[in-house]
Design a protein around this motif. Structure first.
Motif, PDB file in Angstrom:
ATOM      1  N   ALA A   6      -4.166   4.250 -10.272  1.00 52.61           N
ATOM      2  CA  ALA A   6      -5.096   4.511  -9.171  1.00 52.61           C
ATOM      3  C   ALA A   6      -6.529   4.099  -9.505  1.00 52.61           C
ATOM      4  CB  ALA A   6      -5.052   5.989  -8.791  1.00 52.61           C
ATOM      5  N   ALA A   7      -6.934   4.343 -10.737  1.00 53.59           N
ATOM      6  CA  ALA A   7      -8.323   4.038 -11.117  1.00 53.59           C
ATOM      7  C   ALA A   7      -8.625   2.548 -11.019  1.00 53.59           C
ATOM      8  CB  ALA A   7      -8.587   4.537 -12.534  1.00 53.59           C
ATOM      9  N   GLY A   8      -7.605   1.722 -11.286  1.00 55.10           N
ATOM     10  CA  GLY A   8      -7.830   0.284 -11.246  1.00 55.10           C
ATOM     11  C   GLY A   8      -7.548  -0.342  -9.907  1.00 55.10           C
ATOM     12  N   SER A   9      -7.023   0.460  -8.973  1.00 56.71           N
ATOM     13  CA  SER A   9      -6.686  -0.030  -7.621  1.00 56.71           C
ATOM     14  C   SER A   9      -5.808  -1.267  -7.677  1.00 56.71           C
ATOM     15  CB  SER A   9      -7.967  -0.322  -6.837  1.00 56.71           C
ATOM     16  OG  SER A   9      -8.745   0.842  -6.718  1.00 56.71           O
ATOM     17  N   THR A  10      -4.811  -1.253  -8.554  1.00 53.97           N
ATOM     18  CA  THR A  10      -3.888  -2.385  -8.657  1.00 53.97           C
ATOM     19  C   THR A  10      -2.823  -2.273  -7.570  1.00 53.97           C
ATOM     20  OG1 THR A  10      -4.206  -2.412 -11.043  1.00 53.97           O
ATOM     21  CG2 THR A  10      -2.316  -3.626 -10.185  1.00 53.97           C
ATOM     22  N   PRO A  11      -2.694  -3.268  -6.702  1.00 53.52           N
ATOM     23  CA  PRO A  11      -1.703  -3.193  -5.631  1.00 53.52           C
ATOM     24  C   PRO A  11      -0.272  -3.158  -6.195  1.00 53.52           C
ATOM     25  CG  PRO A  11      -3.270  -4.972  -5.232  1.00 53.52           C
ATOM     26  CD  PRO A  11      -3.467  -4.527  -6.638  1.00 53.52           C
ATOM     27  N   THR A  12       0.569  -2.293  -5.651  1.00 61.91           N
ATOM     28  CA  THR A  12       1.978  -2.246  -6.017  1.00 61.91           C
ATOM     29  C   THR A  12       2.803  -2.179  -4.746  1.00 61.91           C
ATOM     30  OG1 THR A  12       1.989   0.170  -6.137  1.00 61.91           O
ATOM     31  CG2 THR A  12       1.532  -1.017  -8.189  1.00 61.91           C
ATOM     32  N   ALA A  13       4.069  -2.566  -4.847  1.00 64.43           N
ATOM     33  CA  ALA A  13       4.962  -2.509  -3.686  1.00 64.43           C
ATOM     34  C   ALA A  13       6.351  -2.102  -4.144  1.00 64.43           C
ATOM     35  CB  ALA A  13       5.014  -3.869  -2.990  1.00 64.43           C
ATOM     36  N   LEU A  14       7.155  -1.624  -3.215  1.00 67.77           N
ATOM     37  CA  LEU A  14       8.523  -1.200  -3.477  1.00 67.77           C
ATOM     38  C   LEU A  14       9.487  -2.098  -2.712  1.00 67.77           C
ATOM     39  CD1 LEU A  14      10.550   0.940  -4.621  1.00 67.77           C
ATOM     40  CD2 LEU A  14      10.241   2.177  -2.470  1.00 67.77           C
ATOM     41  N   LEU A  15      10.522  -2.584  -3.395  1.00 68.37           N
ATOM     42  CA  LEU A  15      11.519  -3.430  -2.737  1.00 68.37           C
ATOM     43  C   LEU A  15      12.915  -2.915  -3.067  1.00 68.37           C
ATOM     44  CD1 LEU A  15      11.889  -6.057  -1.035  1.00 68.37           C
ATOM     45  CD2 LEU A  15      12.255  -7.251  -3.198  1.00 68.37           C
ATOM     46  N   THR A  16      13.650  -2.484  -2.049  1.00 66.03           N
ATOM     47  CA  THR A  16      15.031  -2.022  -2.225  1.00 66.03           C
ATOM     48  C   THR A  16      15.900  -2.669  -1.158  1.00 66.03           C
ATOM     49  OG1 THR A  16      14.913  -0.121  -0.718  1.00 66.03           O
ATOM     50  CG2 THR A  16      14.131   0.221  -2.979  1.00 66.03           C
TER      51      THR A  16
END
Length: 312
Positions: A6-16
């Motif tokens: 959260a501190a680095g605001s790195t975008p993540t996504a979920l793929l299922t």
């Protein structure tokens, strides 16, 4: 990961496999262009439609649940001519994985201490003569406010297999030994919404006992659950038993695993003796390697003795 990053605001996504089409399309486009630095997913990540702009690192959790071909397809997602760095994670290395570490294909990092706040799990292999005492023990823990798992090898009763079935056992326990408590059932054939509701009731503490199949083997974290009773334990492999047992002992309270199994083959008896005697996944993996063989280093078999061209 979103919490950790959260501190680095790195975008993540979920793929299922069940990702909605619009969300799936956006994720695939962002991976292909390199806009998305981190994606978390199931086996859906190794499907042909998934393309990475520059895959450099892949982390495979619960590595023992993936096949050789599946891991190769993940390697092939790297840039042309380059394979990604891969970190394989498992509490119970399968025989072939141990063999690869021996031949130098894998470097190893071993975490042998329990996570902070965890307590060791006591394990017993018992026969039918101890059943009444086992249920009495479970009732005591439930009255203390704890929760329990009962693991069965089948979803429903079968004429061919005289093994405990989750649905029938849940009904029996709710009307019998555990009638004073709230009993929930969970198995892989339930609709996703029903599975989520059952797990939610247990995780929130509404249900005292969860009767389930091995669908709970990974990804379940209920710190208040401190007792697990496994029916027909001789039907499970060593790594599966160790993974199932890992659903308890996740909080501050002492935890207990009770294995019910009739006297069967000597190999099954040796597995049960090993799981009762050791809490070390690596030590259990060594026993598994000795019992099942390492499979093929260059092929796809993950257990069994290697084939020789000349010798027997």
């Amino acid at each position: 990961l979103e919490t950790l990053l959260a501190a680095g605001s790195t975008p993540t996504a979920l793929l299922t496999g069940s990702s909605r089409s619009a969300s799936r399309r956006r994720t695939l486009e962002a991976l292909a262009t390199g806009e998305l630095p981190i994606v978390v997913g199931t086996h859906a990540l190794i499907e042909p439609a998934v393309e990475f702009a520059r895959l450099r690192v892949a982390v495979v959790d619960e590595q023992h649940r993936f096949g050789v071909g599946q891991r190769r397809r993940l390697d092939a997602k790297g840039e042309p001519g380059l394979a990604p760095h891969v970190l394989h994670m498992t509490a119970t290395p399968i025989p072939r994985t141990l063999s690869l570490t021996a031949y130098g294909d894998l470097d190893t990092t071993t975490l042998r201490e329990l996570p902070a706040g965890r307590r060791p799990i006591k394990t017993w292999h018992v026969g039918e003569e101890k059943r009444a005492g086992a249920y009495g023990f479970i009732r005591e823990r439930l009255r203390e406010g704890r929760q329990a798992y009962v693991v069965c090898p089948l979803v429903s009763s079968s004429e061919k297999a005289q093994a405990k079935a989750a649905t029938a056992e849940a009904e029996r326990l709710a009307a019998g030994e555990l009638r004073d408590f709230d009993v929930e059932v969970l198995h892989g054939q339930m609709p996703p919404a029903a599975k989520s509701a059952a797990m939610g009731r247990f995780a929130s503490g509404e249900a005292d006992v969860l009767v389930a199949t091995s669908v709970i083997e990974v990804g379940i974290d209920v710190p208040n659950a401190t007792v697990m009773l496994i029916e027909d334990a001789d039907r499970y492999g060593l790594s599966q038993l160790h993974q199932l047992r890992g659903r308890i002992g996740r909080g501050e309270h002492e935890s207990h695993c009770i294995l019910f199994a009739e006297a069967g083959s000597e190999r099954a008896a040796e597995r049960l003796r090993a799981i009762a005697a050791s809490r070390d996944g690596f030590e259990l993996a060594e026993v598994d390697l000795r019992l099942r063989g390492e499979g093929e280093v260059l092929g796809t078999r993950q257990s069994g003795l290697p084939r020789f061209n000349v010798a027997r």
